[in-house]
Motif scaffolding. Sequence first.
Motif, PDB file in Angstrom:
ATOM      1  N   LEU A 150     -15.122 -68.698  15.121  1.00  0.00           N
ATOM      2  CA  LEU A 150     -14.552 -70.305  14.300  1.00  0.00           C
ATOM      3  C   LEU A 150     -15.861 -71.163  14.362  1.00  0.00           C
ATOM      4  O   LEU A 150     -15.725 -72.040  13.389  1.00  0.00           O
ATOM      5  N   ARG A 175     -12.353 -63.391  15.541  1.00  0.00           N
ATOM      6  CA  ARG A 175     -12.770 -64.347  14.464  1.00  0.00           C
ATOM      7  C   ARG A 175     -13.402 -65.442  15.283  1.00  0.00           C
ATOM      8  O   ARG A 175     -12.919 -66.130  16.153  1.00  0.00           O
ATOM      9  N   SER A 213      -3.952 -66.199   9.957  1.00  0.00           N
ATOM     10  CA  SER A 213      -4.264 -67.218   8.858  1.00  0.00           C
ATOM     11  C   SER A 213      -5.190 -68.193   9.650  1.00  0.00           C
ATOM     12  O   SER A 213      -5.802 -69.190   8.869  1.00  0.00           O
ATOM     13  N   THR A 267      -8.574 -69.324  10.342  1.00  0.00           N
ATOM     14  CA  THR A 267      -9.985 -68.792  10.256  1.00  0.00           C
ATOM     15  C   THR A 267     -11.169 -69.818  10.452  1.00  0.00           C
ATOM     16  O   THR A 267     -12.175 -69.553  10.556  1.00  0.00           O
ATOM     17  N   THR A 268     -10.686 -71.182  10.660  1.00  0.00           N
ATOM     18  CA  THR A 268     -11.598 -72.224  11.006  1.00  0.00           C
ATOM     19  C   THR A 268     -11.198 -73.045  12.029  1.00  0.00           C
ATOM     20  O   THR A 268     -10.059 -72.760  12.616  1.00  0.00           O
ATOM     21  N   ARG A 296     -14.108 -57.290  12.797  1.00  0.00           N
ATOM     22  CA  ARG A 296     -12.964 -58.389  12.536  1.00  0.00           C
ATOM     23  C   ARG A 296     -11.876 -58.195  13.675  1.00  0.00           C
ATOM     24  O   ARG A 296     -10.787 -58.536  13.035  1.00  0.00           O
TER      25      ARG A 296
END
Length: 327
Positions: free
Chosen positions: A223, A221, A139, A141-142, A218
């Motif tokens: 960021l 990830r 969850s 992702t940033t 993927r």
Amino acid sequence: MLRRHALGLGASTILATPGLARAQGAAGYPDRPIRFIVPFPAGGGTDTWARIAAEPMQAELGQPIIIDNRGGAGGMVGTEYASKVPPDGYQLLFTITTHIQSPVVMNRFPYDPVADFAPIGRLGTTAVNFVVGPKVPASVTTLAEFVAWSQGREVSIANYAPGSTGHAFGLILARELRLNATQVAYRGEAPMLQDILAGTVDGGFHSMAAAGEMVRARRVRPLACSGAQRSPSLPEVPTLVELGYSRRFIFDGFSGLMAPARTPRPIVERLAAAFRKAAEAPVTHERLLRIDTVPSYLGPDEFGSFVTAKLREWTEIAQELNLRVES
């Protein structure tokens, strides 16, 4: 360093006669395979860039080019070895920014980054991306979500070499994000990436040359990225600077080829001509851009000036941020 420079100048004078003999023997160069000493393990970014340069150079020089991976001590093991090989043009150093960074940050100079080498050419420049692996929840992702997730826990930030750009960026990131972070050093990007994929460490800064396939699949990830602009292949990933963090993240890395000091000038010129043709070939540009490396060839003199300037800049950064590691 000043003492080493002085010794280098003296040695050049003393060895003038043998140097002339070597120059006279350079007419038939090369007449046997050439070796690129890469001071990091196979599979990492440095190894990838070396192979991209070596392939077209082989055709131009008419001899095979063998990649000799000698990792350790932030690239200093292989680089020290390269500084001491015979200056005959058959053993060269393909290196990256750690060439000038590791000695400064470790406060140890087994080689002089400037005086011990004859620049042949710069291949390109590159930024690095902060990526996380399966140890961090999907969850996240940033970067903002990573900061929120990290609160109240200790996070591990890997780097591909102590004293490298990735190590420095990891320290700066931990300070500015106020993370309770442990820095974990590796002997190159390949083993570092393996541990990120295995969930041993949370994440770290990677070049797309090494991590691109894993990013596209993927499995890791991205960021945020370093540099002044977003990565061409990751337009959706913001830069750390645009997210409001230090402009130190603009510092980018280089890759290039060098020979031992006192290599005869005719051999350096022969290598420089072959390197330039390889570096400026459209197929080389295509391969570099595919891994987010900006083609930015520099010839011997310009590359030498660039390395000197980068050494000065990195020394200032290390002093300002107190970036030191135990060697």
